[in-house]
Scaffold this active site. Structure first.
Site, short mmCIF file in Angstrom:
data_model
loop_
_atom_site.label_atom_id
_atom_site.label_comp_id
_atom_site.label_asym_id
_atom_site.label_seq_id
_atom_site.Cartn_x
_atom_site.Cartn_y
_atom_site.Cartn_z
N ASP A 1 0.46 -1.33 0.50
CA ASP A 1 -0.23 0.10 0.58
C ASP A 1 1.04 0.99 -0.05
OD1 ASP A 1 -2.15 1.76 0.56
OD2 ASP A 1 -2.06 2.27 2.64
N ASP B 1 2.07 1.13 -3.70
CA ASP B 1 1.30 1.72 -4.86
C ASP B 1 1.27 2.96 -5.40
OD1 ASP B 1 -0.62 2.11 -2.76
OD2 ASP B 1 -1.92 1.06 -3.60
N GLY B 2 0.67 3.94 -4.79
CA GLY B 2 0.99 5.30 -5.12
C GLY B 2 1.75 5.49 -5.49
N ARG C 1 2.27 6.92 -9.58
CA ARG C 1 2.59 8.67 -9.89
C ARG C 1 4.48 8.21 -10.66
NH1 ARG C 1 0.81 9.16 -4.88
NH2 ARG C 1 2.96 8.78 -3.62
N SER D 1 -5.30 7.83 -11.35
CA SER D 1 -6.69 6.73 -12.40
C SER D 1 -7.78 6.90 -11.06
CB SER D 1 -6.50 5.66 -12.72
OG SER D 1 -6.11 4.68 -11.90
N ASP E 1 -8.01 1.37 -4.30
CA ASP E 1 -6.41 1.25 -2.72
C ASP E 1 -7.31 1.29 -1.97
OD1 ASP E 1 -4.17 2.28 -1.39
OD2 ASP E 1 -4.73 4.38 -1.25
N ASP F 1 -7.75 -1.39 1.48
CA ASP F 1 -7.55 -0.56 2.82
C ASP F 1 -8.48 -1.06 3.61
OD1 ASP F 1 -5.01 0.07 1.69
OD2 ASP F 1 -5.27 2.47 1.92
#
Length: 222
Positions: free
Chosen positions: A48, A51-52, A56, A62, A69, A73
């Site tokens: 987690d 992934d962000g 980027r 998206s 995400d 969580d």
């Protein structure tokens, strides 16, 4: 041209699929293998954090990714709370309320972000008007510590079921209560988040209703 299949296969989204698989396996063994459970659960939690960054870096942000995400969580935390409700049946109602608060507040946050900030696929950057929410979502250190501490507290509760004598260790007890305080703070954030997100949605609804009334009045004058 970007196709829906390509969006489904964005790096960050694939990472979220793996997170779901890791969580599902973790809960499958949650009652029999506490060590492996924690390992699998933490694999999902650690992914987690990346992934962000992957989204980027690859210019693959998206709305699907933002939703995945949040949903991943929430189902992971809800699953752990459900396991704990079985381990501590006398407090099962509290765990049910915590699931409701966690899922409801984050769904509102993400949904409000799609409505009022459609050009931004990040529900963590919505110009919060509440100080604690602004601090939580804009300061990466605070966000990281609170999220990690909250998950650690739940995992400590999980461990306590299998190893109750851990609570007899003074240092473990200190660590336990520090993470409990962090978890309590996160629940406060979730409560404030409900008001902040609901306010944004109400503003959007009011704006939409006003525009609709103006359009109707304009039609009448024709």
């Amino acid at each position: 041209m970007v196709t829906p299949t390509q969006v489904l296969c964005y790096y960050a989204n694939i990472m979220d699929y793996f997170r779901v698989i890791a969580s599902m396996y973790a809960f499958y063994i949650s009652k029999t293998d506490p060590i492996l459970f924690v390992i699998c659960y933490f694999i999902s939690f650690i992914l987690d954090a990346f992934d962000g960054m992957a989204a980027r870096a690859a210019h693959q942000t998206s709305k699907l990714g933002a939703t995945l995400d949040m949903v991943t969580d929430r189902i992971s935390t809800a699953g752990l709370l459900a396991v704990l409700s079985g381990f501590y049946p006398d407090h099962s109602t509290i765990f049910v309320y915590l699931i409701m608060l966690d899922v409801g507040s984050h769904w509102l946050q993400t949904h409000s972000g799609f409505l009022v900030n459609v050009k931004n696929d990040n529900h963590k950057n919505l110009g919060e008007k509440f100080f604690l929410l602004k601090l939580y979502y804009t300061n990466r250190n605070v966000l990281g510590i609170v999220c990690l501490g909250a998950e650690v507290f739940l995992l400590l509760l999980y461990f306590n079921h299998f190893y109750p004598k851990l609570m007899e260790n003074q240092y473990y007890l200190y660590f336990y209560y520090v993470n409990f305080a962090i978890y309590a703070f996160k629940q406060l954030i979730s409560i404030i988040q409900i008001f902040g997100a609901s306010s944004r949605i109400a503003v959007w609804d009011a704006k939409e209703a006003t525009e609709k009334l103006k359009a109707e009045e304009k039609e009448k004058t024709k």
